[in-house]
Design a protein around this motif. Structure first.
Motif, mmCIF file in Angstrom:
data_model
loop_
_atom_site.group_PDB
_atom_site.id
_atom_site.type_symbol
_atom_site.label_atom_id
_atom_site.label_comp_id
_atom_site.label_asym_id
_atom_site.label_seq_id
_atom_site.Cartn_x
_atom_site.Cartn_y
_atom_site.Cartn_z
ATOM 1 N N HIS A 6 0.827 -1.204 0.000
ATOM 2 C CA HIS A 6 0.000 0.000 0.000
ATOM 3 C C HIS A 6 0.862 1.255 0.000
ATOM 4 C CE1 HIS A 6 0.558 -0.454 4.469
ATOM 5 N NE2 HIS A 6 0.663 0.864 4.380
ATOM 6 N N ILE A 7 0.242 2.333 -0.384
ATOM 7 C CA ILE A 7 0.863 3.662 -0.376
ATOM 8 C C ILE A 7 -0.006 4.571 0.474
ATOM 9 C CG2 ILE A 7 1.385 5.715 -1.755
ATOM 10 C CD1 ILE A 7 2.114 3.935 -4.046
ATOM 11 N N ILE A 8 0.624 5.423 1.278
ATOM 12 C CA ILE A 8 -0.079 6.461 2.025
ATOM 13 C C ILE A 8 0.418 7.813 1.539
ATOM 14 C CG2 ILE A 8 -0.447 7.502 4.289
ATOM 15 C CD1 ILE A 8 -0.445 4.770 5.505
ATOM 16 N N ALA A 9 -0.517 8.709 1.311
ATOM 17 C CA ALA A 9 -0.185 10.024 0.770
ATOM 18 C C ALA A 9 -0.783 11.127 1.616
ATOM 19 C CB ALA A 9 -0.695 10.140 -0.669
ATOM 20 N N TRP A 10 -0.191 12.285 1.496
ATOM 21 C CA TRP A 10 -0.748 13.514 2.071
ATOM 22 C C TRP A 10 -1.204 14.412 0.926
ATOM 23 C CZ3 TRP A 10 -1.955 14.425 7.017
ATOM 24 C CH2 TRP A 10 -1.340 13.658 8.016
ATOM 25 N N PHE A 11 -2.412 14.934 1.078
ATOM 26 C CA PHE A 11 -2.964 15.879 0.120
ATOM 27 C C PHE A 11 -3.221 17.218 0.817
ATOM 28 C CE2 PHE A 11 -4.100 13.698 -3.861
ATOM 29 C CZ PHE A 11 -3.716 12.425 -3.533
ATOM 30 N N HIS A 12 -3.094 18.277 0.052
ATOM 31 C CA HIS A 12 -3.327 19.619 0.566
ATOM 32 C C HIS A 12 -4.441 20.259 -0.252
ATOM 33 C CE1 HIS A 12 -2.032 24.070 0.432
ATOM 34 N NE2 HIS A 12 -2.650 23.878 1.571
ATOM 35 N N GLN A 13 -5.411 20.828 0.461
ATOM 36 C CA GLN A 13 -6.464 21.569 -0.223
ATOM 37 C C GLN A 13 -6.467 22.988 0.308
ATOM 38 O OE1 GLN A 13 -10.422 19.866 -0.047
ATOM 39 N NE2 GLN A 13 -11.023 21.028 -1.844
#
Length: 128
Positions: A33-40
Motif C-alpha cells: 500500500h501507499i499512504i499520501a498527504w494531500f493539501h487543499q
C-alpha cells in the motif's frame, strides 16, 4: 476496510513548523500500500504533496514542498508523519491523509482519484 485519522494541525507562524500524523488501520496483510498527504488550499482542488510506500519506504514530494516537508512512517504505531518546516502562507489549508492498497501501474500520488481511503482532514493555518 482502511481507516485513517489525521492530527497535528493548527496555527503556525511564517517560517515555523508543524508535524501532522496519520494513524492508519485495517490494511490487509501482505498487500502493498501507499499512504499520501494531500493539501487543499481555500477555494482550490485537493492535490497530492507527498507519499510513502510500505515495502521499501520510497517517497515522493511535490516540487512546492520538496526540501521543506518530510514524510516518514512508524510501522509499530501504524502512523505516517508529515514534518512541515519553513511554512509559508500558501501552505494554509486542509491536509488529508489518503491510502491505496495494491495501486495499479500508472497510479500517481498527485491524483486524488487514485486513492480510495481518506481521512477527514486536519486544518493548518500559516500566519504572516
Amino acid at each position: 476496510q482502511v481507516h485513517l485519522g489525521e492530527s497535528g494541525g493548527g496555527v503556525a507562524q511564517l517560517g515555523g513548523s508543524l508535524r501532522l500524523s496519520c494513524e492508519a488501520s485495517g490494511f490487509t496483510q501482505r498487500r502493498y500500500h501507499i499512504i499520501a498527504w494531500f493539501h487543499q488550499a481555500p477555494g482550490l482542488e485537493r492535490e497530492g504533496i507527498s507519499c510513502i510506500s510500505d515495502n521499501n519506504n520510497a517517497t515522493w514530494y511535490a516540487e512546492g514542498v520538496k526540501g521543506r516537508f518530510t514524510i516518514s512512517r512508524d510501522n509499530a504505531k501504524n502512523t505516517v508523519f508529515l514534518q512541515m518546516d519553513s511554512l509559508k502562507p500558501e501552505d494554509t489549508g486542509i491536509y488529508y491523509c489518503a491510502a491505496e492498497q495494491d495501486p495499479p501501474p500508472g497510479s500517481n500520488c498527485r491524483r486524488s482519484r487514485d486513492f480510495s481511503s481518506w481521512g477527514r482532514g486536519t486544518q493548518v493555518m500559516v500566519s504572516s
